[in-house]
Enzyme design. Structure first.
Site, PDB file in Angstrom:
ATOM      1  N   CYS A 128      28.521  10.364  44.988  1.00 59.63           N
ATOM      2  CA  CYS A 128      27.245  10.416  45.799  1.00 59.63           C
ATOM      3  C   CYS A 128      26.565  11.570  44.931  1.00 59.63           C
ATOM      4  CB  CYS A 128      27.457  10.736  47.185  1.00 59.63           C
ATOM      5  SG  CYS A 128      28.203  12.268  47.583  1.00 59.63           S
ATOM      6  N   ASN A 164      28.581  15.634  46.211  1.00 60.99           N
ATOM      7  CA  ASN A 164      29.827  15.466  46.510  1.00 60.99           C
ATOM      8  C   ASN A 164      30.403  16.442  47.583  1.00 60.99           C
ATOM      9  OD1 ASN A 164      32.918  16.225  44.727  1.00 60.99           O
ATOM     10  ND2 ASN A 164      32.593  14.467  45.976  1.00 60.99           N
ATOM     11  N   CYS A 169      29.156  15.035  51.084  1.00 56.20           N
ATOM     12  CA  CYS A 169      29.022  14.202  52.236  1.00 56.20           C
ATOM     13  C   CYS A 169      29.686  13.022  52.305  1.00 56.20           C
ATOM     14  CB  CYS A 169      27.711  14.194  52.654  1.00 56.20           C
ATOM     15  SG  CYS A 169      26.762  15.494  53.306  1.00 56.20           S
ATOM     16  N   ARG A 170      29.256  12.040  51.599  1.00 58.55           N
ATOM     17  CA  ARG A 170      29.474  10.606  51.509  1.00 58.55           C
ATOM     18  C   ARG A 170      30.861  10.563  50.613  1.00 58.55           C
ATOM     19  NH1 ARG A 170      23.810   8.424  49.778  1.00 58.55           N
ATOM     20  NH2 ARG A 170      24.098  10.460  48.412  1.00 58.55           N
ATOM     21  N   SER A 171      30.892  10.734  49.558  1.00 58.86           N
ATOM     22  CA  SER A 171      31.816  10.732  48.491  1.00 58.86           C
ATOM     23  C   SER A 171      33.223  11.370  49.202  1.00 58.86           C
ATOM     24  CB  SER A 171      31.573  11.019  47.263  1.00 58.86           C
ATOM     25  OG  SER A 171      31.021  12.309  47.016  1.00 58.86           O
ATOM     26  N   ASP A 210      22.484   9.040  53.179  1.00 65.90           N
ATOM     27  CA  ASP A 210      22.975  10.439  52.913  1.00 65.90           C
ATOM     28  C   ASP A 210      22.748  11.200  54.199  1.00 65.90           C
ATOM     29  OD1 ASP A 210      23.288  13.055  52.264  1.00 65.90           O
ATOM     30  OD2 ASP A 210      22.190  13.088  50.482  1.00 65.90           O
TER      31      ASP A 210
END
Length: 166
Positions: free
Chosen positions: A10, A13, A15-17, A124
């Site tokens: 993301c 690095n 939140c999402r990944s 995001d």
């Protein structure tokens, strides 16, 4: 059998990944397949390098029995393009950023294409509240579950196929 290496990417690095890495790692462990995978995450930007995931990502994962607190943010490295069989971007902007720097033989895919079959971006949640993190968790769990299930059938076709941005 060769280990399958997957890198979730993301922007920062945090939140999402990290959530995708934690969820996929958890599912792999639950399936007793940990020895068959190398799983990591990275960001296209380096603003948060060395820092743990966002506290809201940690809390969301923790509420589902997954501990991502030990992860540390890092920026994508040139070596990642040869070290990982599959690099999965959370959205089209990050996929485009990866396509600009990746060697042609790199297998880059959009999470929404590969894991969900919808072509959607994983939003995001950084500027929102807990509900946004929970939504991201739900989409990632659905996709990571499908990805783990599909790995055997699709593994041979991944190498050398770059996802197009629609």
């Amino acid at each position: 059998m060769k280990r399958i290496s997957i890198l979730f990417v993301c922007m920062g690095n945090i939140c999402r990944s990290p959530l995708a890495e934690g969820i996929f790692r958890y599912l792999v462990a639950e399936a007793d397949l940990a020895g068959q995978f190398t799983i990591d995450s990275a960001g296209t930007g380096g603003w948060h390098e060395g820092k743990p995931p966002d506290r809201r990502s940690i809390a969301t994962a923790e509420s589902h029995g997954i501990d991502i607190s030990g992860q540390r943010a890092r920026r994508i490295r040139s070596s990642d393009f040869k070290d990982f069989d599959l690099i999965v971007a959370m959205d089209r902007d990050n996929l485009a950023a990866l396509e600009k720097i990746a060697p042609p033989e790199t297998t880059l895919r959009l999470f929404g294409d590969l894991a969900l079959g919808t072509g959607e971006n994983i939003p995001d949640p950084y500027y929102g509240g807990p509900a946004g993190f929970e939504l991201v968790y739900t989409r990632l769990l659905t996709g990571c579950s499908s990805l783990l299930e599909a790995l055997g059938a699709e593994r041979a076709s991944w190498r050398g196929n770059t996802s197009s941005v629609r």
